[in-house]
Structures are given as structure tokens and as C-alpha cells.
Design a protein around this motif. Structure first.
Motif, PDB file in Angstrom:
ATOM      1  N   UNK A  20       0.837  -1.201   0.000  1.00  0.00           N
ATOM      2  CA  UNK A  20       0.000   0.000   0.000  1.00  0.00           C
ATOM      3  C   UNK A  20       0.875   1.255   0.000  1.00  0.00           C
ATOM      4  N   UNK A  21       2.025   1.145   0.617  1.00  0.00           N
ATOM      5  CA  UNK A  21       2.929   2.279   0.640  1.00  0.00           C
ATOM      6  C   UNK A  21       3.444   2.562  -0.784  1.00  0.00           C
ATOM      7  N   UNK A  22       3.725   1.486  -1.503  1.00  0.00           N
ATOM      8  CA  UNK A  22       4.147   1.608  -2.891  1.00  0.00           C
ATOM      9  C   UNK A  22       3.008   2.177  -3.752  1.00  0.00           C
ATOM     10  N   UNK A  23       1.796   1.655  -3.539  1.00  0.00           N
ATOM     11  CA  UNK A  23       0.640   2.130  -4.316  1.00  0.00           C
ATOM     12  C   UNK A  23       0.404   3.619  -4.055  1.00  0.00           C
ATOM     13  N   UNK A  24       0.494   4.004  -2.795  1.00  0.00           N
ATOM     14  CA  UNK A  24       0.236   5.410  -2.454  1.00  0.00           C
ATOM     15  C   UNK A  24       1.244   6.347  -3.097  1.00  0.00           C
ATOM     16  N   UNK A  25       2.491   5.873  -3.217  1.00  0.00           N
ATOM     17  CA  UNK A  25       3.516   6.772  -3.769  1.00  0.00           C
ATOM     18  C   UNK A  25       3.229   7.112  -5.236  1.00  0.00           C
ATOM     19  N   UNK A  26       2.382   6.339  -5.872  1.00  0.00           N
ATOM     20  CA  UNK A  26       1.968   6.636  -7.243  1.00  0.00           C
ATOM     21  C   UNK A  26       0.988   7.817  -7.284  1.00  0.00           C
ATOM     22  N   UNK A 144      -4.173   2.454 -11.536  1.00  0.00           N
ATOM     23  CA  UNK A 144      -3.697   1.141 -11.077  1.00  0.00           C
ATOM     24  C   UNK A 144      -3.653   1.070  -9.561  1.00  0.00           C
ATOM     25  N   UNK A 145      -4.005  -0.095  -9.024  1.00  0.00           N
ATOM     26  CA  UNK A 145      -3.941  -0.231  -7.558  1.00  0.00           C
ATOM     27  C   UNK A 145      -2.606  -0.822  -7.117  1.00  0.00           C
ATOM     28  N   UNK A 191      -1.851  11.603   7.155  1.00  0.00           N
ATOM     29  CA  UNK A 191      -2.416  10.370   7.735  1.00  0.00           C
ATOM     30  C   UNK A 191      -2.186   9.182   6.804  1.00  0.00           C
ATOM     31  N   UNK A 192      -2.371   9.401   5.523  1.00  0.00           N
ATOM     32  CA  UNK A 192      -2.133   8.304   4.564  1.00  0.00           C
ATOM     33  C   UNK A 192      -0.667   7.871   4.589  1.00  0.00           C
ATOM     34  N   UNK A 193       0.214   8.846   4.738  1.00  0.00           N
ATOM     35  CA  UNK A 193       1.645   8.538   4.766  1.00  0.00           C
ATOM     36  C   UNK A 193       2.006   7.687   5.981  1.00  0.00           C
ATOM     37  N   UNK A 194       1.323   7.923   7.080  1.00  0.00           N
ATOM     38  CA  UNK A 194       1.607   7.151   8.307  1.00  0.00           C
ATOM     39  C   UNK A 194       0.954   5.780   8.294  1.00  0.00           C
ATOM     40  N   UNK A 195       0.015   5.591   7.379  1.00  0.00           N
ATOM     41  CA  UNK A 195      -0.817   4.382   7.421  1.00  0.00           C
ATOM     42  C   UNK A 195      -0.040   3.061   7.330  1.00  0.00           C
ATOM     43  N   UNK A 196       0.932   2.912   6.408  1.00  0.00           N
ATOM     44  CA  UNK A 196       1.606   1.615   6.311  1.00  0.00           C
ATOM     45  C   UNK A 196       2.249   1.181   7.634  1.00  0.00           C
TER      46      UNK A 196
END
Ligand code: F6R
Length: 365
Positions: A20-26, A144-145, A191-196
């Protein structure tokens, strides 16, 4: 390769923080604390509405997305399971756009719904895992997810990655439409950044408790899941996950619907799993829980530390997750739900990765 996991499903559950951390960085510029302005064919600023369609677990991520797009981007969302959507003759206008969510990108009903929207002149977005899929190819914009191959038939990491992408899209849409201020965007992105990191912590901390609870749950024939707001789709997803891999009958309900029918079923033989972070719905959900307790129902309370401290009701188990912001709560609360289904199925001795009668990709109607 399952690595040191017993099943692909377990591996895929534990992969989530990294993936998810990889997906978010997109989708997110972590340095600037903004959602990236990925240039796509869909201009959220100008839309009059959004149609979303999908099947199964993908539909349930879309249902969480509906809450986000409406709340943060003030964008009305029409959502339905694809097998209904495709035949409803829903009136649509080219001022709307449509999103189709699919892990495989090959689901027949979802593809038919996509074609219906295309024929009506809507711009089409695909939230897919397989970027070379038919649904991706027929779309104007691909989101893409990036979950990597999902082998377990029961969807886990694809679900949370779909949620992460939808969260980013809803925040981006909110900024584009002027309904979300830059400060709010920044806070949500943080918050999203802290999520993983929080996901890793939750996976490790709740595992022993959930495994013990699953042994008890495996003795029951029926289970009810309740939630409000974005926890309502999670209740549906919890029930879906449990039934498909453990074959225990489970139903998900909006907590407020309890007294409109399912309350008649409450007794000590049907545990009620209440999903309730300490959010703006908490008190309401607790009053539904009270109704369950008053009728001798057993409660499994999935909440956060604040929620656990705020409710004094007796429970069969209380799972207290860390307190998290509401934008990441659906992803965080997915984890105990997945683990509970997984460990229950393991105790039942079912074929977790290949449940009976199910296929990973449903390419026929
Ligand atoms: C549930 C599950 C199914 C799929 C559904 C849609 O765990 O895996 O409900 O979510 O069949 O499949 P995709 O996402 O490939 O369109």
C-alpha cells in the motif's frame, strides 16, 4: 511462492503495509503533502456526478469510495453491483464520469456496465490491478492499484489498495472542486503517509488475540456484522470474507437497520461483530450494541482505544486498534476483519486459498 506463510491469503494480508505504501507513492507527493495531479482524461472539477460499479469485494471498496467522494468532493455518486447496474437503464449524462473497480479487470458484469456508460458518452476510469486487462484497455483513464498478483481467491490486499487509491482520488477531486482546503488535504495526506506503519503494527499486535477469538467463532453457524458510515461497507466485507472462506453464514448490516429486522435473530448463538471506530457515529452504534446486549447477544467489538474506553458493555471480545484518523480507518479496520475470517477458516480446515465453488476471475455472467 508463499514465503513462510501457510497460505497465499495470509501472505497477502501481511504484504499490505509494504504494497500500500508503494501504491500510495503513485498518487501522493509525500514531500509536498499533496495528491499528485496525475493528468487523466477525467476532469473531476467539472463533473456533475460519478457512477461507480463493480462486483463483490470491489463493489464494497466502491461503497466506501462513495462516502468519500460525496463528503470530501461534494460529488454525488450512483453506485450499484454491476449485475444490476448493467440492466437498470440508469439515465446518465456525459457531464458524469464512471469508475469501474476490478482486481482482475476481466469481470463480465463490470465490463458490461463499463460499455453501457461508454455508450452513454461518459468518460471511463478503471481502478484495476491488472493494467493489461480488458477493463483497463476499454477505459479512458487507468488508476492502477499496484497490489501485485493476488493469488488467494478471497480478495485482501486488492481491497485495501482499492481503498487507498479511492481515498487519493476523492481527496484530489475535493481539491479540484474547491470543496477541500489545502490544509485539509495536507492533513489527510499525512495520515495516509503514516498508514503503512500503523498497518504493520496492527497486524502484529492483534494477531494472537484474533487467532484465539477465531477458535471460538468457528463453533458458530451464523454471524452478524454491523457498522455505520464507512464501517457499513466494512461490515458487508467482513461478512463476505467470512462466508466465502469459512462457509459460516454471515450477514452485514448498517447498524441503524438492526431494529428493522435482524434484531429478531439475536440470541447467544449468533455473535454480532460491531465495527465502530470512535468517530462521529460511535454513540449511535453503541446504542445499537446496547440493543444486542439487552437481548443476550454476544458482541465482538472491533473498535479503537478511545472506543474501548468509552463503552462499558460486556463483550465476548474487544479488539482495540490504535486511534487513527477517519480517512485511514477503513484500511486499518480491514485488517482485523481479514485476519478473523482467515484464522476462522484455518480452524474449520477449509481450503482457504481455493474455497469451494469460487473462481478468482468471473468472466461469464
Ligand atoms: C471476494 C472476491 C470477489 C471479487 C469479485 C470481483 O473476496 O474476491 O467478490 O471481489 O468477484 O472481482 P474483480 O475485482 O476481479 O472484478
Amino acid at each position: 511462492d508463499k514465503g513462510n506463510h501457510r497460505h497465499f491469503m495470509e501472505k497477502e494480508i501481511y504484504e499490505q503495509p509494504e504494497i500500500i505504501s508503494h501504491a500510495l507513492s503513485h498518487y501522493i507527493d509525500f514531500a509536498a503533502h499533496t495528491v499528485k495531479a496525475n493528468d487523466t482524461a477525467i476532469d473531476f472539477a467539472k463533473l456533475s456526478g460519478l457512477a461507480i460499479s463493480a462486483c463483490g469485494t470491489a463493489y464494497l471498496s466502491g461503497l466506501v469510495g462513495k462516502y468519500w467522494f460525496e463528503r470530501y468532493a461534494r460529488l454525488p455518486v450512483e453506485i450499484d453491483v454491476a449485475s444490476e447496474f448493467r440492466y437498470r437503464e440508469l439515465p446518465l449524462s456525459p457531464s458524469q464520469a464512471a469508475l469501474f473497480i476490478s482486481q482482475s479487470g476481466e469481470t463480465a458484469d463490470t465490463l458490461a456496465s463499463l460499455r453501457y456508460c461508454k455508450d452513454n458518452g461518459l468518460k471511463i476510469g478503471a481502478v484495476v490491478n491488472v493494467s493489461e486487462s480488458t477493463i483497463a484497455r476499454e477505459s479512458d483513464a487507468i488508476f492502477p492499484i499496484l497490489a501485485g498478483p493476488e493469488i488467494g481467491v478471497a480478495s485482501t490486499k486488492a481491497f485495501t489498495c482499492q481503498l487507498a487509491v479511492l481515498a487519493a482520488l476523492a481527496i484530489g477531486a475535493g481539491r479540484a472542486r474547491g470543496t477541500l482546503m489545502a490544509d485539509d488535504e495536507k492533513a489527510m495526506v499525512k495520515h495516509l503517509a503514516e498508514m503503512p506503519r500503523i498497518m504493520s503494527r496492527v497486524l502484529n499486535e492483534v494477531q494472537p488475540q484474533i487467532e484465539a477469538l477465531s477458535r471460538e467463532l468457528s463453533r458458530f453457524k451464523d454471524v452478524l456484522y454491523l457498522g455505520r458510515g464507512t464501517s457499513y461497507p466494512l461490515a458487508l466485507e467482513g461478512a463476505l470474507k467470512l462466508k466465502e472462506i469459512s462457509y459460516i453464514h454471515a450477514e452485514g448490516y448498517a447498524a441503524g437497520e438492526l431494529k428493522h429486522g435482524p434484531i429478531a435473530l439475536i440470541d447467544e448463538n449468533m455473535p454480532v461483530i460491531v465495527i465502530a471506530p470512535h468517530d462521529r457515529f460511535f454513540e449511535k452504534t453503541v446504542s445499537n450494541m446496547q440493543e444486542v446486549a439487552a437481548r443476550g447477544g454476544r458482541i465482538i467489538f472491533i473498535t479503537d482505544e478511545k472506543g474501548a474506553a468509552a463503552s462499558k458493555l460486556p463483550t465476548m471480545a474487544t479488539i482495540a486498534l490504535p486511534n487513527v484518523d477517519e480517512i485511514i480507518a477503513p484500511m486499518i479496520f480491514s485488517l482485523p476483519i481479514q485476519l478473523l475470517a482467515y484464522h476462522t477458516a484455518v480452524f474449520m480446515g477449509t481450503d482457504v486459498d481455493q474455497p469451494r465453488n469460487l473462481a478468482k476471475s468471473v468472466t461469464v455472467e
